[in-house]
Design a protein around this motif. Structure first.
Motif, PDB file in Angstrom:
ATOM      1  N   THR A 100      -1.268  -0.470 -11.084  1.00 49.10           N
ATOM      2  CA  THR A 100      -2.701  -0.258 -10.898  1.00 49.10           C
ATOM      3  C   THR A 100      -2.917  -0.111  -9.397  1.00 49.10           C
ATOM      4  N   MET A 101      -3.988   0.555  -9.051  1.00 49.99           N
ATOM      5  CA  MET A 101      -4.343   0.717  -7.646  1.00 49.99           C
ATOM      6  C   MET A 101      -5.702   0.073  -7.440  1.00 49.99           C
ATOM      7  N   SER A 149       1.525   9.523  -3.018  1.00 49.72           N
ATOM      8  CA  SER A 149       0.263   9.603  -3.767  1.00 49.72           C
ATOM      9  C   SER A 149       0.485  10.226  -5.148  1.00 49.72           C
ATOM     10  N   GLY A 207      -6.747  -0.148  -1.953  1.00 47.46           N
ATOM     11  CA  GLY A 207      -5.524   0.627  -1.792  1.00 47.46           C
ATOM     12  C   GLY A 207      -4.251  -0.111  -2.134  1.00 47.46           C
ATOM     13  N   GLU A 208      -4.374  -1.382  -2.496  1.00 48.69           N
ATOM     14  CA  GLU A 208      -3.179  -2.157  -2.834  1.00 48.69           C
ATOM     15  C   GLU A 208      -2.593  -1.672  -4.157  1.00 48.69           C
ATOM     16  N   LEU A 209      -1.268  -1.557  -4.191  1.00 53.45           N
ATOM     17  CA  LEU A 209      -0.539  -1.189  -5.399  1.00 53.45           C
ATOM     18  C   LEU A 209      -0.078  -2.470  -6.087  1.00 53.45           C
ATOM     19  N   ARG A 260       0.859  -1.177   0.000  1.00 50.71           N
ATOM     20  CA  ARG A 260       0.000   0.000   0.000  1.00 50.71           C
ATOM     21  C   ARG A 260       0.900   1.234   0.000  1.00 50.71           C
ATOM     22  N   SER A 261       0.339   2.360  -0.307  1.00 51.98           N
ATOM     23  CA  SER A 261       1.122   3.606  -0.362  1.00 51.98           C
ATOM     24  C   SER A 261       1.852   3.886   0.936  1.00 51.98           C
ATOM     25  N   MET A 314       2.472   7.753  -7.288  1.00 47.34           N
ATOM     26  CA  MET A 314       1.653   6.609  -7.698  1.00 47.34           C
ATOM     27  C   MET A 314       0.686   7.013  -8.807  1.00 47.34           C
ATOM     28  N   ARG A 323       0.704   5.202 -12.313  1.00 52.48           N
ATOM     29  CA  ARG A 323      -0.557   4.633 -12.813  1.00 52.48           C
ATOM     30  C   ARG A 323      -0.869   5.183 -14.207  1.00 52.48           C
TER      31      ARG A 323
END
Length: 120
Positions: free
Chosen positions: A52-53, A39, A57-59, A23-24, A42, A46
């Motif tokens: 992808t997010m 943020s 909230g998982e990256l 996560r971030s 990311m 993206r």
């Protein structure tokens, strides 16, 4: 891609390999940067198709992101090993310097380092 973007991709890869999901906030902690900085980064990654997010909230690295992150991390590992094992600097210094060198080293020089280490 700028060095900071490469650092983010590499960090996501390392954290995914270690923890399974990222996560971030995990990236912010690992890199000691603010959550707003992560943020923004990311969002750029993206938009460029590297991550992808998920809704939770998982990256997640895309195929393109994974390939780029793998290439960066490979450089990091080989350069760290070369600096520590061949040049003889401390593991801590090798790690720190590899983080800088991995972004600017030419493909030719990196290939020669890999070749040299393969012979050892």
């Amino acid at each position: 891609m700028q060095e900071s973007g490469e650092n983010y991709l590499e960090t996501i890869l390392i954290l995914q390999n270690k923890n399974g999901s990222v996560r971030s906030i995990d990236v912010a902690r690992k890199l000691s940067v603010s959550k707003p900085s992560v943020s923004r980064a990311m969002g750029i990654l993206r938009d460029d198709g590297f991550i992808t997010m998920e809704a939770n909230g998982e990256l997640v690295l895309t195929e393109q992101g994974r390939a780029r992150a793998d290439a960066i991390y490979e450089r990091h590992r080989f350069i760290t090993r070369f600096l520590a094992d061949v040049v003889g600097v401390s593991p801590e210094t090798a790690e720190t310097d590899a983080c800088r060198i991995e972004h600017i080293i030419s493909e030719e020089t990196f290939d020669k380092i890999k070749e040299y280490l393969a012979e050892k």
